[in-house]
Design a protein around this motif. Structure first.
Motif, PDB file in Angstrom:
ATOM      1  N   HIS A 260      -2.380  -4.378   2.435  1.00  0.00           N
ATOM      2  CA  HIS A 260      -3.387  -5.061   3.242  1.00  0.00           C
ATOM      3  C   HIS A 260      -4.529  -5.591   2.355  1.00  0.00           C
ATOM      4  O   HIS A 260      -4.917  -6.754   2.451  1.00  0.00           O
ATOM      5  CB  HIS A 260      -3.929  -4.080   4.282  1.00  0.00           C
ATOM      6  CG  HIS A 260      -5.094  -4.603   5.057  1.00  0.00           C
ATOM      7  ND1 HIS A 260      -4.976  -5.586   6.014  1.00  0.00           N
ATOM      8  CD2 HIS A 260      -6.425  -4.288   4.998  1.00  0.00           C
ATOM      9  CE1 HIS A 260      -6.171  -5.850   6.522  1.00  0.00           C
ATOM     10  NE2 HIS A 260      -7.071  -5.078   5.915  1.00  0.00           N
ATOM     11  N   ASN A 261      -5.030  -4.709   1.493  1.00  0.00           N
ATOM     12  CA  ASN A 261      -6.164  -5.111   0.657  1.00  0.00           C
ATOM     13  C   ASN A 261      -5.791  -6.170  -0.375  1.00  0.00           C
ATOM     14  O   ASN A 261      -6.567  -7.087  -0.642  1.00  0.00           O
ATOM     15  CB  ASN A 261      -6.776  -3.882  -0.033  1.00  0.00           C
ATOM     16  CG  ASN A 261      -7.628  -3.080   0.936  1.00  0.00           C
ATOM     17  OD1 ASN A 261      -8.344  -3.652   1.748  1.00  0.00           O
ATOM     18  ND2 ASN A 261      -7.517  -1.760   0.876  1.00  0.00           N
ATOM     19  N   ILE A 262      -4.612  -6.017  -0.950  1.00  0.00           N
ATOM     20  CA  ILE A 262      -4.169  -7.039  -1.910  1.00  0.00           C
ATOM     21  C   ILE A 262      -4.034  -8.390  -1.208  1.00  0.00           C
ATOM     22  O   ILE A 262      -4.479  -9.421  -1.707  1.00  0.00           O
ATOM     23  CB  ILE A 262      -2.817  -6.643  -2.562  1.00  0.00           C
ATOM     24  CG1 ILE A 262      -3.020  -5.459  -3.512  1.00  0.00           C
ATOM     25  CG2 ILE A 262      -2.229  -7.830  -3.338  1.00  0.00           C
ATOM     26  CD1 ILE A 262      -1.762  -5.018  -4.227  1.00  0.00           C
ATOM     27  N   ALA A 263      -3.453  -8.345   0.000  1.00  0.00           N
ATOM     28  CA  ALA A 263      -3.252  -9.593   0.743  1.00  0.00           C
ATOM     29  C   ALA A 263      -4.593 -10.256   1.045  1.00  0.00           C
ATOM     30  O   ALA A 263      -4.764 -11.468   0.842  1.00  0.00           O
ATOM     31  CB  ALA A 263      -2.484  -9.314   2.031  1.00  0.00           C
ATOM     32  N   ILE A 264      -5.561  -9.443   1.483  1.00  0.00           N
ATOM     33  CA  ILE A 264      -6.887  -9.987   1.822  1.00  0.00           C
ATOM     34  C   ILE A 264      -7.530 -10.613   0.580  1.00  0.00           C
ATOM     35  O   ILE A 264      -8.026 -11.738   0.613  1.00  0.00           O
ATOM     36  CB  ILE A 264      -7.794  -8.851   2.350  1.00  0.00           C
ATOM     37  CG1 ILE A 264      -7.308  -8.417   3.715  1.00  0.00           C
ATOM     38  CG2 ILE A 264      -9.252  -9.310   2.358  1.00  0.00           C
ATOM     39  CD1 ILE A 264      -8.161  -8.869   4.857  1.00  0.00           C
ATOM     40  N   SER A 265      -7.490  -9.872  -0.527  1.00  0.00           N
ATOM     41  CA  SER A 265      -8.135 -10.371  -1.751  1.00  0.00           C
ATOM     42  C   SER A 265      -7.457 -11.648  -2.233  1.00  0.00           C
ATOM     43  O   SER A 265      -8.126 -12.606  -2.623  1.00  0.00           O
ATOM     44  CB  SER A 265      -8.078  -9.319  -2.855  1.00  0.00           C
ATOM     45  OG  SER A 265      -8.935  -8.250  -2.551  1.00  0.00           O
ATOM     46  N   THR A 266      -6.108 -11.641  -2.217  1.00  0.00           N
ATOM     47  CA  THR A 266      -5.382 -12.820  -2.680  1.00  0.00           C
ATOM     48  C   THR A 266      -5.703 -14.027  -1.811  1.00  0.00           C
ATOM     49  O   THR A 266      -5.908 -15.140  -2.305  1.00  0.00           O
ATOM     50  CB  THR A 266      -3.860 -12.554  -2.643  1.00  0.00           C
ATOM     51  OG1 THR A 266      -3.599 -11.357  -3.372  1.00  0.00           O
ATOM     52  CG2 THR A 266      -3.090 -13.699  -3.265  1.00  0.00           C
ATOM     53  N   GLN A 267      -5.791 -13.768  -0.517  1.00  0.00           N
ATOM     54  CA  GLN A 267      -6.092 -14.867   0.404  1.00  0.00           C
ATOM     55  C   GLN A 267      -7.464 -15.466   0.096  1.00  0.00           C
ATOM     56  O   GLN A 267      -7.621 -16.683   0.011  1.00  0.00           O
ATOM     57  CB  GLN A 267      -6.050 -14.333   1.829  1.00  0.00           C
ATOM     58  CG  GLN A 267      -6.171 -15.429   2.869  1.00  0.00           C
ATOM     59  CD  GLN A 267      -6.322 -14.850   4.266  1.00  0.00           C
ATOM     60  OE1 GLN A 267      -6.103 -13.661   4.485  1.00  0.00           O
ATOM     61  NE2 GLN A 267      -6.689 -15.689   5.196  1.00  0.00           N
TER      62      GLN A 267
END
Ligand SMILES: Nc1ncnc2c1ncn2[C@@H]1O[C@H](COP(=O)(O)OP(=O)(O)O)[C@@H](O)[C@H]1O
Ligand SMILES: [Mg+2]
Lengths: 243, 276
Positions: free
Chosen positions: B75-82
């Motif tokens: 979840h956090n990786i996805a948010i940061s990447t986005q």
């Protein structure tokens, strides 16, 4: 024979410097003219006017029917000016901009590459070619649109002696084959005598000498007749200087 | 152009340049990190490095596994990447557009360049307090900062790339009757591309850096937030995990940029394969 182009009292001024002071010149179709003169005497200026890259400040330039339009006159420089990011064939096809495109352009480009002896190098990048080969690609690009006049601004100036002679032979062969009018600026008097029907010497913005080279082709470097013409031109070039 | 030639050495020697980072030669670069990790593990196990200074790699890995199972990590990786990508597209897009405009039209450059150079001299991270006041700690704040950080390397290098094009080549294009759009696609853009890639890779570095800082200070999700949360609860393994993930993401972005670079600059002597 009809006229390829005519200069009538052509003048060109840069600031306070009058580079061309009334050039008169009539060149028949198919002639090979060499223009020589000291550095800075206005040879490139004259050639740029001929190619339509620059406009005269006085006088008139008229071109024959065939030499009109963008593709009628082409110019080639000392630097090949190839696009480093385009393959050799694509570089030649640049010469067909607005004339042909796609497969038709590539086929014609390939024909002209073969003409300059680079049939098998079409898919390479310009960076892998030698200086002489790059200049041959530039020649193919200049000729692929079948211009009536080819203006050459010291195109062999950066090449080594042997490559120069090869290129001279190539240029002469293609010129005889295609029959265009060639106007070659060179600082090499021998080159002018070997290649040209007629040598024009520019001096102080005027045509100082207009000499017909009446020798059969192909001419050989160092033959007595060639040497005699060379001597005549050199005397004229240097004589004025010493006076 | 000059910027890419600094890497001539590795590039001309590498066979199959576009896929270099997958090839054995590329693997050599991973030997040193591996040795460091193994050494680190050994030092932790023997107690030379104590657990509250730096946990062992195996513990970091275990923490990562936990977070992976809970879904928190993804979840956090996805948010940061986005956030990174949105900010990059916006900032890079504007930087590219201004770089093109100012490179192609001196009028545009006269009007905007001085202003842009002034803004460039403000470190964008210094704007964080202001940005928080404007946007709170919502998404806009992070995206704005990333976009601002990414803008300048892309802008400056696009402009330099266009200004650095050989005028003899553009003259040649005109002599052969290229229309302005043809001249752009055939001569100007390809000529500016090496410099644009230099800017791109530099911008990717700034993108991650900005995001880490912004998420650390003002966020309630994302990798930076995860690290800050972990700090509060003294979960040093998660803190280290976040740092390692940033390193990997940064490396991934750079590798992708290099791949794109070597695919689109095949003509460049620095990228040419020896087997041609
Ligand atoms: N665009 C220009 N602006 C100002 N001066 C020029 C320009 N082009 C040529 N000149 C000047 O005109 C003179 C002739 O130049 P050029 O035709 O290039 O000489 P050549 O080719 O015979 O060596 C030189 O003195 C040069 O400085
Ligand atoms: Mg000249």
């Amino acid at each position: 024979m009809s006229t390829a182009f005519t200069f009538q009292g052509v003048q060109r001024v840069f600031g306070s410097k009058q580079v061309l002071r009334g050039i008169n010149l009539e060149v028949p179709e198919g002639q090979f003219v060499a223009i020589i003169g000291k550095s800075g005497c206005g040879k490139s200026t004259l050639l740029r006017l001929l190619a339509g890259l620059d406009q005269p400040d006085g006088g008139r330039i008229t071109r024959g029917e065939a030499a009109r339009g963008a593709a009628g006159t082409r110019i080639m420089f000392q630097e090949p000016r190839l696009l480093p990011w385009a393959r050799v064939t694509e570089n030649v096809a640049v010469g067909l901009t607005g004339i042909a495109q796609g497969a038709a352009a590539n086929a014609r480009a390939a024909d002209y590459l073969a003409e300059v002896g680079l049939a098998d190098r079409g898919s390479e990048w310009p960076s892998v070619l030698s200086g002489g080969q790059r200049q041959r690609v530039a020649l193919a690009r200049a000729l692929v649109g079948q211009p009536a006049i080819l203006a050459l601004d010291e195109p062999l100036g950066a090449l080594d002696a042997l490559t120069r002679i090869e290129m001279q032979q190539l240029l002469e062969r293609i010129w005889r084959e295609k029959g265009f009018t060639a106007v070659l600026v060179t600082h090499d008097v021998a080159e002018a005598v070997i290649l040209a029907d007629r040598v024009i010497l520019l001096e102080e913005g005027h045509v100082a000498l207009d000499l017909t080279i009446d020798l059969p082709r192909p001419r050989r470097h160092g033959s007595p007749e060639v040497a005699a013409y060379e001597q005549e031109i050199l005397d004229r070039l240097l004589g004025r200087n010493a006076a | 152009m000059t910027a890419v030639t600094t890497e001539t050495d590795t590039k001309t020697k590498g066979r199959g340049a576009p896929f270099r980072f997958l090839a054995p030669r590329g693997l050599i670069g991973w030997v040193l990190p591996l040795i460091i990790v193994l050494l680190w593990e050994a030092l932790s196990r023997t107690g030379v490095i104590t657990e509250n200074v730096l946990p062992a790699p195996s513990e970091v890995l275990a923490a990562g596994w936990q977070l992976l199972l809970s879904g928190e990590l993804v979840h956090n990786i996805a948010i940061s990447t986005q956030r990174a990508l949105i900010g990059f597209v916006i900032g890079g897009g504007f930087g590219f557009a201004f770089g093109l405009a100012n490179g192609l039209w001196s009028r545009s450059r006269d009007v905007t360049d001085t202003t842009l150079q002034m803004i460039r001299n403000v470190p964008h991270l210094a704007l964080i307090p202001l940005v928080i006041l404007w946007f709170g700690i919502g998404e806009e704040a992070k995206i704005f900062l990333v976009a601002l950080g990414v803008f300048f390397p892309i802008y400056v290098n696009t402009l330099l790339g266009i200004q650095g094009i050989d005028p003899q080549l553009t003259e040649m294009g005109r002599i052969y009757g290229m229309s302005p759009s043809r001249l752009f696609w055939r001569v100007i853009l390809p000529g500016a591309l090496p410099a644009i890639f230099t800017g791109l890779r530099y911008a990717l570095g700034i993108m991650w850096l900005t995001l880490i800082v912004a998420e650390t200070i003002a966020a309630n999700s994302g990798l930076g937030y995860m690290a800050m949360q972990a700090r509060e609860f003294m979960q040093i393994d998660v803190v280290v995990l976040s740092i390692l993930i940033y390193a990997l993401l940064g490396k991934l972005a750079d590798s992708l940029a290099r791949l794109a670079e070597s695919l689109s600059l095949q003509w460049h002597p620095a990228f040419q394969r020896k087997d041609a």
